[in-house]
Design an enzyme around this catalytic site. Sequence first.
Site, PDB file in Angstrom:
ATOM      1  CE  LYS A 263     -11.019   4.829   3.537  1.00  0.00           C
ATOM      2  NZ  LYS A 263     -10.401   5.413   2.324  1.00  0.00           N
ATOM      3  CG  ASN A 264      -8.089   2.478   2.025  1.00  0.00           C
ATOM      4  OD1 ASN A 264      -9.110   3.111   1.745  1.00  0.00           O
ATOM      5  ND2 ASN A 264      -7.075   3.018   2.665  1.00  0.00           N
TER       6      ASN A 264
ATOM      7  CG  ASP B 105       2.539  10.890 -12.136  1.00  0.00           C
ATOM      8  OD1 ASP B 105       1.846  10.675 -11.121  1.00  0.00           O
ATOM      9  OD2 ASP B 105       3.745  11.133 -12.073  1.00  0.00           O
TER      10      ASP B 105
ATOM     11  NE  ARG C 288     -14.304   9.919   1.571  1.00  0.00           N
ATOM     12  CZ  ARG C 288     -13.418  10.339   0.679  1.00  0.00           C
ATOM     13  NH1 ARG C 288     -13.067  11.620   0.644  1.00  0.00           N
ATOM     14  NH2 ARG C 288     -12.864   9.500  -0.172  1.00  0.00           N
TER      15      ARG C 288
ATOM     16  CB  CYS D 299      -7.416  15.250  -1.188  1.00  0.00           C
ATOM     17  SG  CYS D 299      -5.719  14.972  -0.733  1.00  0.00           S
TER      18      CYS D 299
ATOM     19  CG  ASP E 204      -4.210   6.013   5.319  1.00  0.00           C
ATOM     20  OD1 ASP E 204      -4.588   5.061   4.614  1.00  0.00           O
ATOM     21  OD2 ASP E 204      -3.833   7.105   4.854  1.00  0.00           O
TER      22      ASP E 204
ATOM     23  NE  ARG F  67      -4.336  11.356  -2.369  1.00  0.00           N
ATOM     24  CZ  ARG F  67      -5.208  10.631  -1.655  1.00  0.00           C
ATOM     25  NH1 ARG F  67      -6.193  11.234  -1.044  1.00  0.00           N
ATOM     26  NH2 ARG F  67      -5.107   9.327  -1.616  1.00  0.00           N
TER      27      ARG F  67
HETATM   28  C1  EPZ Z   1      -4.161   4.849  -0.949  1.00  0.00           C
HETATM   29  O1  EPZ Z   1      -4.295   6.046  -1.688  1.00  0.00           O
HETATM   30  C2  EPZ Z   1      -5.174   4.943   0.194  1.00  0.00           C
HETATM   31  N1  EPZ Z   1      -6.516   5.080  -0.358  1.00  0.00           N
HETATM   32  C3  EPZ Z   1      -4.856   6.145   1.068  1.00  0.00           C
HETATM   33  O2  EPZ Z   1      -5.742   6.090   2.179  1.00  0.00           O
HETATM   34  C4  EPZ Z   1      -3.424   6.023   1.583  1.00  0.00           C
HETATM   35  O3  EPZ Z   1      -3.104   7.202   2.307  1.00  0.00           O
HETATM   36  C5  EPZ Z   1      -2.448   5.851   0.414  1.00  0.00           C
HETATM   37  O4  EPZ Z   1      -2.842   4.728  -0.393  1.00  0.00           O
HETATM   38  C6  EPZ Z   1      -1.019   5.618   0.894  1.00  0.00           C
HETATM   39  O5  EPZ Z   1      -0.982   4.477   1.699  1.00  0.00           O
HETATM   40  C7  EPZ Z   1      -7.148   3.992  -0.833  1.00  0.00           C
HETATM   41  O6  EPZ Z   1      -6.606   2.899  -0.835  1.00  0.00           O
HETATM   42  C8  EPZ Z   1      -8.550   4.201  -1.347  1.00  0.00           C
HETATM   43  P1  EPZ Z   1      -0.716   6.177  -3.424  1.00  0.00           P
HETATM   44  P2  EPZ Z   1      -3.545   6.191  -3.130  1.00  0.00           P
HETATM   45  O7  EPZ Z   1      -0.991   6.084  -4.883  1.00  0.00           O
HETATM   46  O8  EPZ Z   1      -3.592   4.902  -3.851  1.00  0.00           O
HETATM   47  C9  EPZ Z   1       1.975   9.702  -5.098  1.00  0.00           C
HETATM   48  C10 EPZ Z   1      -7.369   6.847   3.692  1.00  0.00           C
HETATM   49  O9  EPZ Z   1      -7.283   7.674   4.611  1.00  0.00           O
HETATM   50  N2  EPZ Z   1       1.455   9.309  -6.415  1.00  0.00           N
HETATM   51  O10 EPZ Z   1      -0.077   5.020  -2.745  1.00  0.00           O
HETATM   52  O11 EPZ Z   1      -4.112   7.386  -3.793  1.00  0.00           O
HETATM   53  C11 EPZ Z   1       0.880  10.298  -4.218  1.00  0.00           C
HETATM   54  O12 EPZ Z   1       0.698  11.668  -4.480  1.00  0.00           O
HETATM   55  C12 EPZ Z   1      -6.718   7.135   2.359  1.00  0.00           C
HETATM   56  O13 EPZ Z   1      -7.946   5.732   3.788  1.00  0.00           O
HETATM   57  C13 EPZ Z   1       1.964   9.935  -7.552  1.00  0.00           C
HETATM   58  O14 EPZ Z   1       2.808  10.821  -7.460  1.00  0.00           O
HETATM   59  O15 EPZ Z   1      -2.075   6.509  -2.657  1.00  0.00           O
HETATM   60  C14 EPZ Z   1       1.420  10.034  -2.829  1.00  0.00           C
HETATM   61  O16 EPZ Z   1       2.351  11.047  -2.503  1.00  0.00           O
HETATM   62  C15 EPZ Z   1      -6.124   8.528   2.299  1.00  0.00           C
HETATM   63  N3  EPZ Z   1       1.484   9.574  -8.765  1.00  0.00           N
HETATM   64  C16 EPZ Z   1       2.155   8.700  -2.977  1.00  0.00           C
HETATM   65  O17 EPZ Z   1       2.391   8.538  -4.377  1.00  0.00           O
HETATM   66  C17 EPZ Z   1       0.537   8.578  -8.908  1.00  0.00           C
HETATM   67  O18 EPZ Z   1       0.146   8.262 -10.050  1.00  0.00           O
HETATM   68  C18 EPZ Z   1       1.370   7.475  -2.503  1.00  0.00           C
HETATM   69  O19 EPZ Z   1       0.123   7.514  -3.146  1.00  0.00           O
HETATM   70  C19 EPZ Z   1       0.044   7.955  -7.744  1.00  0.00           C
HETATM   71  C20 EPZ Z   1       0.528   8.327  -6.513  1.00  0.00           C
END
Ligand code: EPZ
Length: 420
Positions: free
Chosen positions: A22-23, A124, A396, A116, A304, A121
């Site tokens: 998916k991702n 920035d 999903r 979520c 995940d 989430r």
């Molecule tokens: C991806 O989300 C995945 N989704 C998530 O999988 C997964 O949990 C996550 O990566 C972490 O591995 C997809 O790929 C579609 P991040 P993403 O940006 O890209 C913080 C599932 O179950 N952050 O790596 O949104 C954020 O809040 C889903 O398949 C900021 O602070 O995750 C988090 O604490 C759920 N500012 C951490 O970084 C930003 O601009 C990691 O988030 C971006 C992120």
Amino acid sequence: MDKFIVQGGTPLNGTVAISGAKNATLELMPAALLAPGAYQFTNTPNIRDVWTMSRLMASMGVHCELNDNILHINTANITSQEAPYSYVKQMRASIHVLGPLVARYGYAKVSLPGGCAWGPRPVDFHLKGLEKLGAEITLDGGYIIARAKRLRGANITFDIASVGATFNLMAAATLAHGRTVINNAAIEPEVTAAGRLLQKMGAQIEGLGTPTITIEGCDNLKPANIETIPDRVETGTLLVAVAMTGGKATLTNTNPYHLAVVLEKLEEAGCELDIRADEITLTAPDQLKPVDVVTAVYPGFPTDMQAQWMSLMTCAAGTSTVQETIYKDRFSHVPELARLGCDIHVSENVATIRGGKGLTGATVMSTDLRASVAMVLAGLVAQGQTEVLRIYHLDRGYESLELKLEALGASIRRVKTDQL
Ligand code: EPZ
């Protein structure tokens, strides 16, 4: 609305094939916005998030068609560079269209994703990175508006190795003028897979799979085809199901290398693994051992897989802990698991699980994708019947999960319901 009705107590045995990731797909699809033409992505999972991304891109004029797990995309006639809230509120990954659109068109209007089930989430890192690439970012009425005559290369360093931000900025940098270096880049296999597609499209990218990704911008790219990597989270989820139910099963069409740490933890818990190039056979022990996990960015233990591991540990003889370091509060599954008799105590970002107490079936509610599958896993071992409501969360990210579990011998069926 659908629900699952699960009768617990049957060991899972047999063979099942893993679907595409998916991702990865949620990055491959927006990457196609960078160059006009026809794309073909094989091994694409037939899941709700892919349908949502398809509808979002179709609203921009993109033709998307998924047949027999082959996704056909045509981006020759894009008519809009806007991602409305109606789509983005359904799926945070809609933000992945931002970088490609502003890189190719110099304009994008994308709704800010909401929060979520487990807290805010932010995006920035995405916005700061695009500003470093020369985009003018304004926020208006819940929308991100990005403008740029032409993006120019820059050095970008993330505070946290963000998956989505790494994709967005890597994709945007492919059409920027000059060199971009992304430091502390995410190295998840899904980001590497998207980078491989970009390379096939003609992008000059070095360092995929390492924390430093270098992109030499070019004037244009061309369409390309690719096979989607297997879903490592589905793989881990089904391995946990076999381990919990005391069975023996083989998962094919997967990549063991992408979930090495999960495999190590399963062995620590007493499982016997036979690992081949693209398949894994797990034989469950008579008694699972408690094993602590701490989630981390790749190649650490995936967040995940955290909820699924918690379900597994309710079957272990003893006490274990699960520490969540990626998100502030990704424990919405705990109260629902407690309704099945799980003994789990949460303090800040650490859950303590006292296993081996036996679970009893109940009606439980899904709150998000991975929490919902944790309920199904617990239902597979609970005594009696478990009903898991709001299966749309699970749909999903899992293609026909109930059919895969049924093929392994589980007693599970999907039924329509008016229950909310
Ligand atoms: C991806 O989300 C995945 N989704 C998530 O999988 C997964 O949990 C996550 O990566 C972490 O591995 C997809 O790929 C579609 P991040 P993403 O940006 O890209 C913080 C599932 O179950 N952050 O790596 O949104 C954020 O809040 C889903 O398949 C900021 O602070 O995750 C988090 O604490 C759920 N500012 C951490 O970084 C930003 O601009 C990691 O988030 C971006 C992120």
